[in-house]
Design an enzyme around this catalytic site. Structure first.
Site, mmCIF file in Angstrom:
data_model
loop_
_atom_site.group_PDB
_atom_site.id
_atom_site.type_symbol
_atom_site.label_atom_id
_atom_site.label_comp_id
_atom_site.label_asym_id
_atom_site.label_seq_id
_atom_site.Cartn_x
_atom_site.Cartn_y
_atom_site.Cartn_z
ATOM 1 N N HIS A 3 1.000 -1.384 -0.157
ATOM 2 C CA HIS A 3 -0.326 -0.248 -0.272
ATOM 3 C C HIS A 3 1.001 1.094 -0.116
ATOM 4 O O HIS A 3 1.246 1.268 0.720
ATOM 5 C CB HIS A 3 -0.708 -0.194 1.354
ATOM 6 C CG HIS A 3 -1.798 -0.927 1.353
ATOM 7 N ND1 HIS A 3 -2.944 -1.220 2.380
ATOM 8 C CD2 HIS A 3 -3.233 -0.820 0.431
ATOM 9 C CE1 HIS A 3 -3.820 -1.633 2.058
ATOM 10 N NE2 HIS A 3 -3.881 -1.615 0.943
ATOM 11 N N CYS B 92 -1.874 2.051 9.101
ATOM 12 C CA CYS B 92 -3.567 1.771 8.795
ATOM 13 C C CYS B 92 -4.769 1.696 9.553
ATOM 14 O O CYS B 92 -5.419 1.354 9.306
ATOM 15 C CB CYS B 92 -2.988 0.498 8.298
ATOM 16 S SG CYS B 92 -1.135 -0.099 7.639
HETATM 17 N N1 ARG Z 1 -3.802 -7.223 6.557
HETATM 18 C C1 ARG Z 1 -4.256 -5.590 5.870
HETATM 19 C C2 ARG Z 1 -4.244 -6.941 4.233
HETATM 20 O O1 ARG Z 1 -3.193 -6.409 3.778
HETATM 21 C C3 ARG Z 1 -3.596 -4.541 6.101
HETATM 22 C C4 ARG Z 1 -4.268 -3.563 6.128
HETATM 23 C C5 ARG Z 1 -3.133 -1.866 6.707
HETATM 24 N N2 ARG Z 1 -3.393 -1.249 5.822
HETATM 25 C C6 ARG Z 1 -3.261 -0.367 4.931
HETATM 26 N N3 ARG Z 1 -3.382 1.081 5.182
HETATM 27 N N4 ARG Z 1 -1.696 -0.364 4.678
HETATM 28 O O2 ARG Z 1 -5.355 -5.708 3.527
#
Ligand code: ARG
Length: 276
Positions: free
Chosen positions: A175, A269
């Site tokens: 991300h 996150c």
């Molecule tokens: N386990 C989640 C996923 O892989 C983690 C999300 C983390 N969020 C972020 N904004 N980077 O989607």
């Protein structure tokens, strides 16, 4: 010897603005599937510790004077603690998320009722503020692993902001908010190697004075940081980045979210910003 830039009185030059955040407790947090390289369902998660760590983050935001709305966690949605992925909110308009993986799809609806503003249902896959970061008047928009590049144009239209598309190339930094943090309207910090050569060029052109993070800070998700323009809440283990930020007159505040790191997330996150 302390340099001019680290003199604490200079921190007064950086003006924080009061923020409204949405968070969701890790009441049902677990690592039951693996959709990023940080997740290993074989590694146990201590949910009580996750909750204490999450609550310390929530209290940090409150102590800094911010408003925090807490959304109740829904059983069966173990990643719902990562609230930032649920939407992107700019000037009273909310561009909803559309998750890439079926396991997370219902999260968008679970947050929707709690997000003030005009809500627009997305056509294209996008993971909210995970990949769409508001930087002053522009939206920095990540793609490569999760968000469909067509969502960048859609976000620009819905949120009425130009988007700058950036391509992520390292699966650990899946991300945009794991590879880049917005520090103020005109300042960012990022890990160059997380981006394609073309995107590195775009970032260098737009942010010639950016704080460049190191591999070791990024490897503890140090870039998953929340800034109010002065205070930067980031993983405590990102000590190098914290020192660099202090040099620039920011006030880094380290928090330990080791349990949530097992899901591939950090402070940003867990923090969705609402912009009225
Ligand atoms: N386990 C989640 C996923 O892989 C983690 C999300 C983390 N969020 C972020 N904004 N980077 O989607």
């Amino acid at each position: 010897m302390t340099s001019v830039l680290t003199r604490p009185e200079l921190h007064r030059d950086r003006v924080p603005t009061r923020r409204h955040y949405v968070m969701c407790p890790p009441a049902h947090f677990a690592v039951e599937y693996a959709i990023n390289p940080w997740m290993d369902p074989a590694v146990p998660v201590d949910r009580d510790l996750a909750h204490r760590q999450w609550d310390a983050l929530r209290r940090t935001h409150l102590e800094l004077g911010h408003q925090v709305t807490v959304v109740e966690a829904v059983p069966g949605l173990p990643d719902m603690v990562f609230a930032a992925n649920a939407a992107t909110s700019v000037a009273g308009r909310v561009y909803g998320a559309r998750f890439r993986y079926p396991e997370r799809v219902p999260e968008a609806a679970a947050f929707r009722a709690h997000l003030p503003g005009v809500y627009v249902e997305p056509r294209f896959v996008n993971e909210g503020e995970g990949d769409l970061l508001v930087a002053g008047d522009v939206l920095l928009a990540g793609t490569g692993f999760r968000t469909d590049p067509r969502a960048h144009r859609e976000a620009a239209r819905v949120l009425r902001r130009p988007t700058l598309s950036l391509e992520l190339v390292d699966p650990r930094f899946y991300h945009l908010d794991t590879a880049l943090a917005v520090l103020s309207a005109h300042e960012v910090t990022y890990l160059p190697s997380a981006f394609s050569a073309r995107s590195r060029g775009i970032l260098a052109g737009r942010y010639p004075d950016a704080v460049l993070a190191t591999e070791s800070d990024a490897a503890v998700l140090g870039l998953n940081a929340v800034s109010d323009g002065r205070h930067v809440v980031l993983p405590a283990a990102a000590t190098g980045l914290a020192a660099d930020l202090r040099e620039r007159g920011f006030e880094p505040i380290g928090v330990d979210l080791s349990e949530l790191l097992k899901g591939g997330g950090g402070p940003k996150c867990c923090t969705l910003e609402v912009r009225p």
